[in-house]
Design a protein around this motif. Structure first.
Motif, mmCIF file in Angstrom:
data_model
loop_
_atom_site.group_PDB
_atom_site.id
_atom_site.type_symbol
_atom_site.label_atom_id
_atom_site.label_comp_id
_atom_site.label_asym_id
_atom_site.label_seq_id
_atom_site.Cartn_x
_atom_site.Cartn_y
_atom_site.Cartn_z
ATOM 1 N N ALA A 243 0.833 -1.209 0.000
ATOM 2 C CA ALA A 243 0.000 0.000 0.000
ATOM 3 C C ALA A 243 0.867 1.257 0.000
ATOM 4 O O ALA A 243 0.566 2.236 -0.691
ATOM 5 C CB ALA A 243 -0.934 -0.007 1.215
ATOM 6 N N VAL A 244 1.952 1.225 0.775
ATOM 7 C CA VAL A 244 2.878 2.371 0.808
ATOM 8 C C VAL A 244 3.556 2.537 -0.545
ATOM 9 O O VAL A 244 3.749 3.655 -1.038
ATOM 10 C CB VAL A 244 3.927 2.188 1.926
ATOM 11 C CG1 VAL A 244 5.044 3.217 1.791
ATOM 12 C CG2 VAL A 244 3.268 2.305 3.296
ATOM 13 N N ARG A 245 3.920 1.427 -1.164
ATOM 14 C CA ARG A 245 4.569 1.493 -2.477
ATOM 15 C C ARG A 245 3.683 2.230 -3.484
ATOM 16 O O ARG A 245 4.167 2.981 -4.329
ATOM 17 C CB ARG A 245 4.855 0.078 -2.974
ATOM 18 C CG ARG A 245 5.734 0.030 -4.222
ATOM 19 C CD ARG A 245 5.543 -1.280 -4.964
ATOM 20 N NE ARG A 245 5.897 -2.431 -4.167
ATOM 21 C CZ ARG A 245 7.006 -3.168 -4.310
ATOM 22 N NH1 ARG A 245 7.866 -2.829 -5.242
ATOM 23 N NH2 ARG A 245 7.232 -4.222 -3.565
ATOM 24 N N ARG A 246 2.361 2.027 -3.403
ATOM 25 C CA ARG A 246 1.440 2.606 -4.372
ATOM 26 C C ARG A 246 0.915 3.980 -3.963
ATOM 27 O O ARG A 246 0.671 4.840 -4.810
ATOM 28 C CB ARG A 246 0.263 1.656 -4.597
ATOM 29 C CG ARG A 246 0.652 0.420 -5.369
ATOM 30 C CD ARG A 246 -0.343 -0.720 -5.163
ATOM 31 N NE ARG A 246 0.073 -1.888 -5.935
ATOM 32 C CZ ARG A 246 1.056 -2.720 -5.575
ATOM 33 N NH1 ARG A 246 1.720 -2.499 -4.436
ATOM 34 N NH2 ARG A 246 1.382 -3.751 -6.329
ATOM 35 N N HIS A 247 0.690 4.171 -2.668
ATOM 36 C CA HIS A 247 0.010 5.391 -2.224
ATOM 37 C C HIS A 247 0.780 6.176 -1.165
ATOM 38 O O HIS A 247 0.275 7.185 -0.677
ATOM 39 C CB HIS A 247 -1.376 5.036 -1.667
ATOM 40 C CG HIS A 247 -2.236 4.267 -2.612
ATOM 41 N ND1 HIS A 247 -2.845 4.857 -3.703
ATOM 42 C CD2 HIS A 247 -2.572 2.936 -2.666
ATOM 43 C CE1 HIS A 247 -3.523 3.928 -4.372
ATOM 44 N NE2 HIS A 247 -3.372 2.774 -3.770
ATOM 45 N N GLY A 248 1.974 5.709 -0.820
ATOM 46 C CA GLY A 248 2.703 6.330 0.276
ATOM 47 C C GLY A 248 3.002 7.799 0.082
ATOM 48 O O GLY A 248 2.852 8.608 1.006
ATOM 49 N N ALA A 249 3.430 8.182 -1.118
ATOM 50 C CA ALA A 249 3.827 9.575 -1.356
ATOM 51 C C ALA A 249 2.680 10.542 -1.103
ATOM 52 O O ALA A 249 2.845 11.554 -0.408
ATOM 53 C CB ALA A 249 4.352 9.726 -2.784
ATOM 54 N N GLU A 250 1.500 10.239 -1.662
ATOM 55 C CA GLU A 250 0.364 11.144 -1.488
ATOM 56 C C GLU A 250 -0.100 11.167 -0.041
ATOM 57 O O GLU A 250 -0.473 12.223 0.497
ATOM 58 C CB GLU A 250 -0.796 10.728 -2.399
ATOM 59 C CG GLU A 250 -1.391 9.369 -2.067
ATOM 60 C CD GLU A 250 -2.464 8.923 -3.047
ATOM 61 O OE1 GLU A 250 -3.638 8.979 -2.675
ATOM 62 O OE2 GLU A 250 -2.097 8.521 -4.164
ATOM 63 N N VAL A 251 -0.076 9.990 0.626
ATOM 64 C CA VAL A 251 -0.514 9.925 2.023
ATOM 65 C C VAL A 251 0.455 10.688 2.917
ATOM 66 O O VAL A 251 0.034 11.394 3.840
ATOM 67 C CB VAL A 251 -0.660 8.457 2.481
ATOM 68 C CG1 VAL A 251 -0.859 8.374 3.994
ATOM 69 C CG2 VAL A 251 -1.835 7.789 1.758
ATOM 70 N N VAL A 252 1.760 10.578 2.662
ATOM 71 C CA VAL A 252 2.741 11.316 3.458
ATOM 72 C C VAL A 252 2.498 12.822 3.332
ATOM 73 O O VAL A 252 2.521 13.551 4.335
ATOM 74 C CB VAL A 252 4.182 10.958 3.033
ATOM 75 C CG1 VAL A 252 5.172 11.975 3.591
ATOM 76 C CG2 VAL A 252 4.544 9.574 3.522
ATOM 77 N N ASP A 253 2.266 13.297 2.120
ATOM 78 C CA ASP A 253 2.015 14.731 1.927
ATOM 79 C C ASP A 253 0.826 15.194 2.762
ATOM 80 O O ASP A 253 0.882 16.242 3.421
ATOM 81 C CB ASP A 253 1.738 15.023 0.449
ATOM 82 C CG ASP A 253 3.010 14.978 -0.392
ATOM 83 O OD1 ASP A 253 4.108 15.025 0.201
ATOM 84 O OD2 ASP A 253 2.906 14.881 -1.625
ATOM 85 N N GLU A 254 -0.255 14.408 2.752
ATOM 86 C CA GLU A 254 -1.447 14.788 3.506
ATOM 87 C C GLU A 254 -1.195 14.697 5.010
ATOM 88 O O GLU A 254 -1.677 15.537 5.783
ATOM 89 C CB GLU A 254 -2.621 13.902 3.102
ATOM 90 C CG GLU A 254 -3.074 14.126 1.662
ATOM 91 C CD GLU A 254 -4.203 13.199 1.260
ATOM 92 O OE1 GLU A 254 -4.838 12.611 2.155
ATOM 93 O OE2 GLU A 254 -4.438 13.063 0.037
ATOM 94 N N MET A 255 -0.451 13.682 5.432
ATOM 95 C CA MET A 255 -0.183 13.532 6.861
ATOM 96 C C MET A 255 0.765 14.616 7.369
ATOM 97 O O MET A 255 0.652 15.057 8.526
ATOM 98 C CB MET A 255 0.383 12.135 7.144
ATOM 99 C CG MET A 255 -0.610 11.012 6.906
ATOM 100 S SD MET A 255 -0.001 9.389 7.439
ATOM 101 C CE MET A 255 -0.193 9.527 9.219
ATOM 102 N N VAL A 256 1.690 15.055 6.528
ATOM 103 C CA VAL A 256 2.567 16.161 6.919
ATOM 104 C C VAL A 256 1.725 17.403 7.204
ATOM 105 O O VAL A 256 1.925 18.104 8.209
ATOM 106 C CB VAL A 256 3.606 16.450 5.820
ATOM 107 C CG1 VAL A 256 4.264 17.821 6.039
ATOM 108 C CG2 VAL A 256 4.668 15.366 5.799
ATOM 109 N N ASN A 257 0.756 17.694 6.340
ATOM 110 C CA ASN A 257 -0.126 18.836 6.567
ATOM 111 C C ASN A 257 -0.907 18.680 7.871
ATOM 112 O O ASN A 257 -1.102 19.642 8.616
ATOM 113 C CB ASN A 257 -1.094 19.002 5.393
ATOM 114 C CG ASN A 257 -0.417 19.538 4.154
ATOM 115 O OD1 ASN A 257 0.617 20.202 4.236
ATOM 116 N ND2 ASN A 257 -0.989 19.247 2.998
#
Length: 601
Positions: A56-70
């Protein structure tokens, strides 16, 4: 009454929502689900939560990290100001929003789940909590004054001017049109319809929505309000266009009744506050991001070596990969798990068949795809890089790897599994030749929705057996748009193209007279078709040479191969035993039953 005792009396989605609030404010995300839990077992082959999290991180990690950083930035800002948003506040806000749309809380949450794929927990955490936090953070900047409410009331309910408008892109043309309008003001509408470049208003003789105060350009509004009924305005610049107005009439103010005013004022105040919150929150976000020290570790090889197990560092606070994985599973776990289950099934089938997918097979499939879409170089060889660039754009290496893993590998695996099962027979070639190059029957068609009407139309067509009369019947009675609008004309029918009943009947017909008309043909789904033959096309190709044979063989093989691949995948799914603990579902062959938490363990 506590939240937990209240749950027993609430609908399921509301109870789940309240439970989600408790989890949201009591446990860190990574601690909610142990990473060594099983999420699925495929024919006794397990998939762990940790494995699912990695995928799941491999596919969606980048976008989720951006949102979680916010989200972390908001949390840190709230902490610095001593602001806390409780689960009760979140719950109350959801209820308020639901009422705003005229829905019960249960209906609103169900709507979010069905139309936006938001679970109650996700909605509370990702939408409502950040919204309330931002409101609290910018509360000092979001004061609604009496003057603002008065202006908004005047804008919505105060006097207005109904006008016609001419809009053009040239000042010189606008001046000419104004002279004409002043000479014949009673013909302003016709002039607008003929000359205005704003198609929406031109189509209704220049009429535009009433102009009100405090809605935009104050000078433009003052100009409109200063016009007397029938008077023509000066030429006025509006953006990069030039406009001329004619006042139709002044409309008096129409304020709400006295008893409704408090509610209307509150709605207007809320609307102004919401807009101020959006503006203030945007500024706050920009400030938080500009002042923040954020290190994105995920996807950066050097940073990952330096900070193992960390996805990002926000002002010194570490966001772990485990936390991101839990978030990815919550949002995308079901879809990712379905892909991993299918991968397990294919891997097991390959092992059983003693077949392997090699890198050379992957490379060859990519080349084949490039050629099939016309990406070839001057020598006619596959231009793989241009093909990948066209398909993936400027995506990074991870996107390319996912394409190979999620699209190319399964395709190659299925092709391996159906090797030797697909052949092209002489009968296939004969039918393929007839379908692609043989004559086609040109027909008029009338599609009816009930048998009684079909019989009525057939009787009338039989009594007057001409193409022209049949076309008029199709135009009047057919319920299929193409045949109805084209007086029965539809694309010619070819042989062996999946419409066996219609093809068989069509190719029996002879153009002209009674023999040109078919009987009433039932095609299922409450549809009855009557056809009339108007002729046959000449064959495109008459000689079945080696070039035609080679092209047909390749096309038919690929089609039969795709069908065999789909059948194989369906068969693997139907015959498998799959315990999907994430969805609480077990499949025994083709039988599906619900799994309780006890069975899961």
């Amino acid at each position: 009454m506590t939240v937990w005792t209240l749950r027993a009396t609430l609908p399921l989605c509301v109870a789940s929502f309240l439970a989600g609030l408790c989890l949201l404010h009591s446990l860190p995300a990574a601690a909610q689900q142990p990473s060594n839990d099983l999420v699925a077992v495929v024919n006794a082959d397990p998939i762990t939560r940790d494995q699912l999290g990695q995928e799941a991180v491999r596919r969606h990690g980048a976008e989720v990290v951006d949102e979680m950083v916010n989200r972390y930035l908001i949390v840190q800002a709230c902490k610095a100001k001593g602001i806390q948003i409780s689960g009760q506040q979140v719950q109350d806000e959801v209820i308020r929003i639901a009422k705003k749309f005229g829905l019960t809380t249960e209906a609103y949450l169900q709507l979010l789940l069905e139309e936006r794929d938001f679970t109650p927990q996700q909605y509370s955490k990702d939408v409502v909590w950040p919204m309330l936090s931002l409101r609290a953070l910018v509360a000092d900047e979001v004061q609604v004054s009496e003057a603002e409410i008065r202006k908004a009331m005047e804008s919505q309910f105060g006097e207005a001017v109904k006008c016609r408008m001419i809009m053009v892109g040239s000042r010189a043309k606008a001046d000419q049109l104004r002279q004409l309008a002043v000479q014949k003001p009673h013909e302003f509408g016709a002039l607008a319809m003929r000359e205005s470049e704003d198609e929406t208003s031109a189509s209704v003789h220049g009429l535009i929505p009433p102009i009100r105060r405090h809605t935009g350009d104050a000078e433009f509004e003052n100009m409109a309000f200063a016009l007397k009924d029938g008077e023509i305005s000066k030429v006025y610049p509006l953006g990069d266009q030039w406009v001329i107005l004619q006042s139709v009439r002044h409309m008096p103010a129409s304020y709400p009744a006295e008893h409704a005013l408090p509610m209307v004022r509150q709605q207007i105040s809320d609307r102004i506050a919401d807009e101020k919150v959006r503006v203030a929150a945007s500024k706050l976000f920009s400030k938080l991001q500009q002042e923040a020290n954020v290190i994105i570790v995920l996807g950066d090889e050097a940073q990952t070596k330096k900070y193992p197990g960390v996805a990002a560092i926000i002002n010194g606070q570490k966001l772990t990969v485990a936390t991101v994985a839990a978030e990815c599973i919550e949002r995308h776990g079901a879809a990712v798990l379905e892909g991993e289950v299918n991968r397990k099934l294919l891997t097991q089938a390959l092992r059983k068949a003693d077949r392997r997918v090699e890198q050379a097979d992957i490379d060859e499939e990519v080349r084949r795809a490039a050629v099939s879409f016309g990406y070839v170089d001057a020598q006619g060889n596959a231009d793989v890089e241009t093909w990948m660039q066209a398909m993936l754009g400027d995506a990074d290496a991870n996107a390319r790897e996912l394409y190979l893993r999620d699209s190319v590998w399964p395709t190659v695996a299925l092709k391996k599994l159906v090797e030797g099962q697909v052949d092209v027979t002489q009968e296939d070639l004969r039918k393929g030749f007839e379908a692609n190059y043989g004559p086609r029957c040109e027909i008029l068609a009338c599609v009816l929705g009930d048998q009684r009407t079909a019989q009525k139309v057939w009787d009338m067509a039989r009594a007057n057996p001409t193409d022209k009369f049949f076309g008029e019947l199709a135009h009047q009675y057919s319920i299929e748009p193409m045949s109805q609008s084209n007086f029965g004309r539809v694309p010619p029918l070819a042989r062996h193209n999946g419409q066996d009943t219609l093809e068989r009947e069509a190719f029996k017909l002879k153009p002209g007279g009674v023999e040109a008309m078919s009987g009433i043909i039932s095609t299922g789904a409450e549809r009855w078709v009557i056809m009339r033959c108007v002729g046959y096309t000449d064959p495109v190709v008459t000689k079945f040479d080696d070039t035609v044979r080679e092209e047909l063989t390749r096309t038919i093989f690929e089609k039969k191969q795709r069908l065999a691949m789909a059948d194989t995948m369906d068969s693997l799914k139907e015959s498998a035993q799959i315990d999907n603990f994430l969805a609480k579902r077990t499949q025994l062959g083709s039988r599906v039953r619900q799994v309780s938490n006890t069975e899961k363990r």
